[in-house]
Design a protein around this motif. Structure first.
Motif, mmCIF file in Angstrom:
data_model
loop_
_atom_site.group_PDB
_atom_site.id
_atom_site.type_symbol
_atom_site.label_atom_id
_atom_site.label_comp_id
_atom_site.label_asym_id
_atom_site.label_seq_id
_atom_site.Cartn_x
_atom_site.Cartn_y
_atom_site.Cartn_z
ATOM 1 N N GLY A 130 0.850 -1.175 0.000
ATOM 2 C CA GLY A 130 0.000 0.000 0.000
ATOM 3 C C GLY A 130 0.889 1.228 0.000
ATOM 4 O O GLY A 130 2.114 1.129 0.067
ATOM 5 N N ILE A 131 0.274 2.408 -0.080
ATOM 6 C CA ILE A 131 1.032 3.663 -0.053
ATOM 7 C C ILE A 131 0.482 4.567 1.036
ATOM 8 O O ILE A 131 -0.734 4.789 1.127
ATOM 9 C CB ILE A 131 0.970 4.391 -1.415
ATOM 10 C CG1 ILE A 131 1.573 3.529 -2.521
ATOM 11 C CG2 ILE A 131 1.701 5.732 -1.340
ATOM 12 C CD1 ILE A 131 1.439 4.121 -3.915
ATOM 13 N N LEU A 132 1.382 5.062 1.877
ATOM 14 C CA LEU A 132 1.048 6.066 2.881
ATOM 15 C C LEU A 132 1.465 7.429 2.354
ATOM 16 O O LEU A 132 2.463 7.536 1.630
ATOM 17 C CB LEU A 132 1.796 5.799 4.186
ATOM 18 C CG LEU A 132 1.417 4.564 5.001
ATOM 19 C CD1 LEU A 132 2.426 4.360 6.120
ATOM 20 C CD2 LEU A 132 0.014 4.704 5.578
ATOM 21 N N THR A 133 0.726 8.462 2.710
ATOM 22 C CA THR A 133 1.160 9.814 2.380
ATOM 23 C C THR A 133 1.242 10.632 3.664
ATOM 24 O O THR A 133 0.335 10.620 4.494
ATOM 25 C CB THR A 133 0.221 10.494 1.360
ATOM 26 O OG1 THR A 133 0.784 11.742 0.962
ATOM 27 C CG2 THR A 133 -1.171 10.719 1.903
ATOM 28 N N THR A 138 5.877 3.631 0.668
ATOM 29 C CA THR A 138 5.175 2.355 0.528
ATOM 30 C C THR A 138 5.266 1.554 1.825
ATOM 31 O O THR A 138 6.138 1.784 2.660
ATOM 32 C CB THR A 138 5.775 1.526 -0.621
ATOM 33 O OG1 THR A 138 7.161 1.280 -0.339
ATOM 34 C CG2 THR A 138 5.651 2.252 -1.947
ATOM 35 N N PHE A 139 4.353 0.609 1.976
ATOM 36 C CA PHE A 139 4.391 -0.291 3.127
ATOM 37 C C PHE A 139 3.868 -1.671 2.732
ATOM 38 O O PHE A 139 3.039 -1.788 1.823
ATOM 39 C CB PHE A 139 3.565 0.274 4.297
ATOM 40 C CG PHE A 139 2.069 0.329 4.051
ATOM 41 C CD1 PHE A 139 1.239 -0.730 4.410
ATOM 42 C CD2 PHE A 139 1.486 1.443 3.456
ATOM 43 C CE1 PHE A 139 -0.130 -0.680 4.180
ATOM 44 C CE2 PHE A 139 0.109 1.499 3.234
ATOM 45 C CZ PHE A 139 -0.702 0.435 3.587
ATOM 46 N N LEU A 140 4.392 -2.700 3.401
ATOM 47 C CA LEU A 140 3.896 -4.061 3.224
ATOM 48 C C LEU A 140 3.051 -4.482 4.418
ATOM 49 O O LEU A 140 2.309 -5.466 4.352
ATOM 50 C CB LEU A 140 5.061 -5.046 3.030
ATOM 51 C CG LEU A 140 5.905 -4.838 1.766
ATOM 52 C CD1 LEU A 140 7.065 -5.818 1.716
ATOM 53 C CD2 LEU A 140 5.047 -4.982 0.509
ATOM 54 N N ASP A 141 3.197 -3.765 5.539
ATOM 55 C CA ASP A 141 2.332 -3.971 6.696
ATOM 56 C C ASP A 141 2.286 -2.681 7.499
ATOM 57 O O ASP A 141 3.166 -1.826 7.365
ATOM 58 C CB ASP A 141 2.814 -5.141 7.570
ATOM 59 C CG ASP A 141 4.145 -4.862 8.249
ATOM 60 O OD1 ASP A 141 4.133 -4.184 9.293
ATOM 61 O OD2 ASP A 141 5.201 -5.294 7.735
ATOM 62 N N LYS A 189 -1.851 9.472 6.248
ATOM 63 C CA LYS A 189 -3.077 8.853 5.749
ATOM 64 C C LYS A 189 -2.719 7.786 4.714
ATOM 65 O O LYS A 189 -1.608 7.765 4.167
ATOM 66 C CB LYS A 189 -4.010 9.898 5.126
ATOM 67 C CG LYS A 189 -4.473 10.963 6.109
ATOM 68 C CD LYS A 189 -5.618 11.799 5.552
ATOM 69 C CE LYS A 189 -6.953 11.126 5.756
ATOM 70 N NZ LYS A 189 -8.093 12.000 5.407
ATOM 71 N N ILE A 190 -3.655 6.900 4.461
ATOM 72 C CA ILE A 190 -3.435 5.829 3.487
ATOM 73 C C ILE A 190 -3.879 6.318 2.104
ATOM 74 O O ILE A 190 -5.037 6.649 1.900
ATOM 75 C CB ILE A 190 -4.201 4.554 3.886
ATOM 76 C CG1 ILE A 190 -3.674 4.038 5.228
ATOM 77 C CG2 ILE A 190 -4.056 3.479 2.809
ATOM 78 C CD1 ILE A 190 -4.475 2.903 5.820
ATOM 79 N N LYS A 191 -2.915 6.365 1.185
ATOM 80 C CA LYS A 191 -3.195 6.855 -0.165
ATOM 81 C C LYS A 191 -3.653 5.726 -1.087
ATOM 82 O O LYS A 191 -4.553 5.903 -1.906
ATOM 83 C CB LYS A 191 -1.933 7.528 -0.735
ATOM 84 C CG LYS A 191 -2.134 8.199 -2.082
ATOM 85 C CD LYS A 191 -0.880 8.961 -2.480
ATOM 86 C CE LYS A 191 -1.063 9.709 -3.790
ATOM 87 N NZ LYS A 191 0.162 10.472 -4.138
ATOM 88 N N LYS A 192 -3.008 4.577 -0.946
ATOM 89 C CA LYS A 192 -3.407 3.404 -1.738
ATOM 90 C C LYS A 192 -3.553 2.221 -0.794
ATOM 91 O O LYS A 192 -2.614 1.866 -0.088
ATOM 92 C CB LYS A 192 -2.362 3.101 -2.814
ATOM 93 C CG LYS A 192 -2.683 1.862 -3.641
ATOM 94 C CD LYS A 192 -1.582 1.557 -4.639
ATOM 95 C CE LYS A 192 -1.835 0.250 -5.385
ATOM 96 N NZ LYS A 192 -1.768 -0.942 -4.498
ATOM 97 N N VAL A 208 -6.945 8.773 1.996
ATOM 98 C CA VAL A 208 -6.887 10.091 1.368
ATOM 99 C C VAL A 208 -8.181 10.394 0.618
ATOM 100 O O VAL A 208 -8.730 11.493 0.710
ATOM 101 C CB VAL A 208 -5.682 10.183 0.410
ATOM 102 C CG1 VAL A 208 -5.731 11.448 -0.426
ATOM 103 C CG2 VAL A 208 -4.378 10.122 1.205
ATOM 104 N N ASP A 209 -8.688 9.405 -0.126
ATOM 105 C CA ASP A 209 -9.868 9.644 -0.964
ATOM 106 C C ASP A 209 -11.170 9.201 -0.314
ATOM 107 O O ASP A 209 -12.217 9.165 -0.957
ATOM 108 C CB ASP A 209 -9.693 8.936 -2.311
ATOM 109 C CG ASP A 209 -9.460 7.433 -2.151
ATOM 110 O OD1 ASP A 209 -9.470 6.945 -1.002
ATOM 111 O OD2 ASP A 209 -9.285 6.746 -3.175
#
Length: 366
Positions: free
Chosen positions: A174-177, A194-197, A243-246, A286-287
């Motif tokens: 996932g992607i954090l911003t 990016t993060f895996l967990d 926040k979580i972007k993806k 984010v969205d």
């Protein structure tokens, strides 16, 4: 396993698809941290399917060097091709490779399951990226001799090129911003990572939802922690939040149950009660998307401290829950998951606490 094994075999035959296998893993001396993670990953269906596909496409390349990826693929293939539905397999080759690859796991001391999961996923990513790069080089060399009528997509030396996205990334990444807002000019700066967990701080009598809310809470940067604003060209007070972007397809949440206590001079296990739901909706995106997740595996740490104890896992397969404790495999009930929330009291005899949670994204039906 005896009579218990035959009862399990009968139950599995009646309630589970023909192709599924449920095998315990032999313990080679404090390797429960490894076994519990492997069970969770085996029942992470997208990951397992990609790994078995990789094995099928590469097993003919016997002259290739053995690595963590080939050993894991071989183990999963062994399990999935067993004639019986249940039994015990010795992951000896995988453990030997793990110890050869990383000295951290060579001793017979208690190891941390989260550290192992982190190492394993990153190791698989490294191997896949190297293989992808090696496969591209011959085609790039041959194409460089050809005349192209269109614009070149080649990268000049020293330029930045995005790394290849592997199927491990597609499962877990996932992607954090990190959003920082200057309180003087109100310019917002976004920095992605990016993060895996996700590793979450925990509090007594809380929930995963509140932990995620705290993870994304607004923090004020002032005094010695002021933020350098590029627009103001100076240090300024600012507000920041994560926040979580993806959102990842598979969301892995690590609960920080081991905390360093300065007065004690050592780490202490927090047996706090943290409720984790069977269905989870992320609110800190984010969205503000409404992707929902369903819990399919829980890694449980049993014991009072970080340097000793035991790991077990409970996994969901075809709407049924199973309990894995090294060689032991048993069917269990959904209500068992709640027993791993933790204790509402500071000091409790119940030290069986959820430590790593695995959620899979659920496709919404229209």
């Amino acid at each position: 396993m005896g009579a218990a094994s035959s009862r399990l075999e009968k139950a599995l035959g009646e309630q589970f698809p023909e192709g599924e296998r449920y095998f315990g893993l032999e313990n080679f001396g404090n390797t429960c941290y490894c076994n519990s993670v492997l069970q969770a990953l085996y029942f992470c269906v997208p990951f397992r399917e990609q790994l078995l596909e990789y094995y099928a496409n590469n097993k003919s390349a016997s002259d290739g060097e053995e690595n963590m990826l080939t050993c894991l693929a071989d183990l999963f293939s062994q399990i999935s091709n067993q004639k019986k539905k249940t039994g015990v397999i010795a992951p000896k080759r995988f453990i030997q490779r793990l110890k050869k690859q990383n000295e951290l796991f060579r001793s017979y001391m208690h190891q941390d399951a989260h550290e192992f999961l982190n190492f394993l996923l990153n190791e698989l990513v490294d191997i896949l990226e190297k293989e992808c790069k090696a496969n591209k080089e011959p085609s790039q060399n041959s194409s460089s001799n050809k005349t192209s009528n269109g614009p070149s997509n080649g990268q000049p030396n020293g330029s930045h090129k995005e790394p290849d996205t592997t199927w491990v990334h597609k499962c877990f990444q996932g992607i954090l911003t990190n959003q920082t807002k200057c309180l003087r000019c109100e310019t917002v700066t976004d920095r992605d990572e990016t993060f895996l967990d996700l590793s979450l701080d925990i509090e007594q009598n809380s929930s995963i939802t509140s932990c995620l809310k705290n993870f994304s809470s607004t923090e004020t940067l002032n005094a010695e922690d002021k933020f350098f604003c590029d627009k103001c060209c100076s240090l300024q007070e600012a507000q920041k939040r994560m926040k979580i972007k993806k959102q990842p397809n598979i969301l892995v949440i690590h609960l920080k149950r081991f905390k360093y206590i300065e007065q004690l001079g050592r780490y202490k296990k927090l047996t706090y009660r943290v409720v984790f739901p069977l269905e989870l909706k992320l609110m800190n995106t984010v969205d503000n998307s409404d992707l929902e997740y369903s819990l399919f595996a829980v890694l449980v740490h049993v014991g009072s401290g970080p340097n000793h104890g035991h790991y077990i896992s409970v996994v969901k397969s075809h709407n049924h829950w199973l309990f894995f404790d090294d060689e032991t495999v048993e069917m269990t009930d959904e209500s068992m998951v709640q027993t791993f929330f933790g204790s509402a009291q500071e000091f409790s005899g119940n030290t069986d606490n959820g430590y790593i949670l695995f959620y899979e994204s659920v496709a919404k039906t229209s």
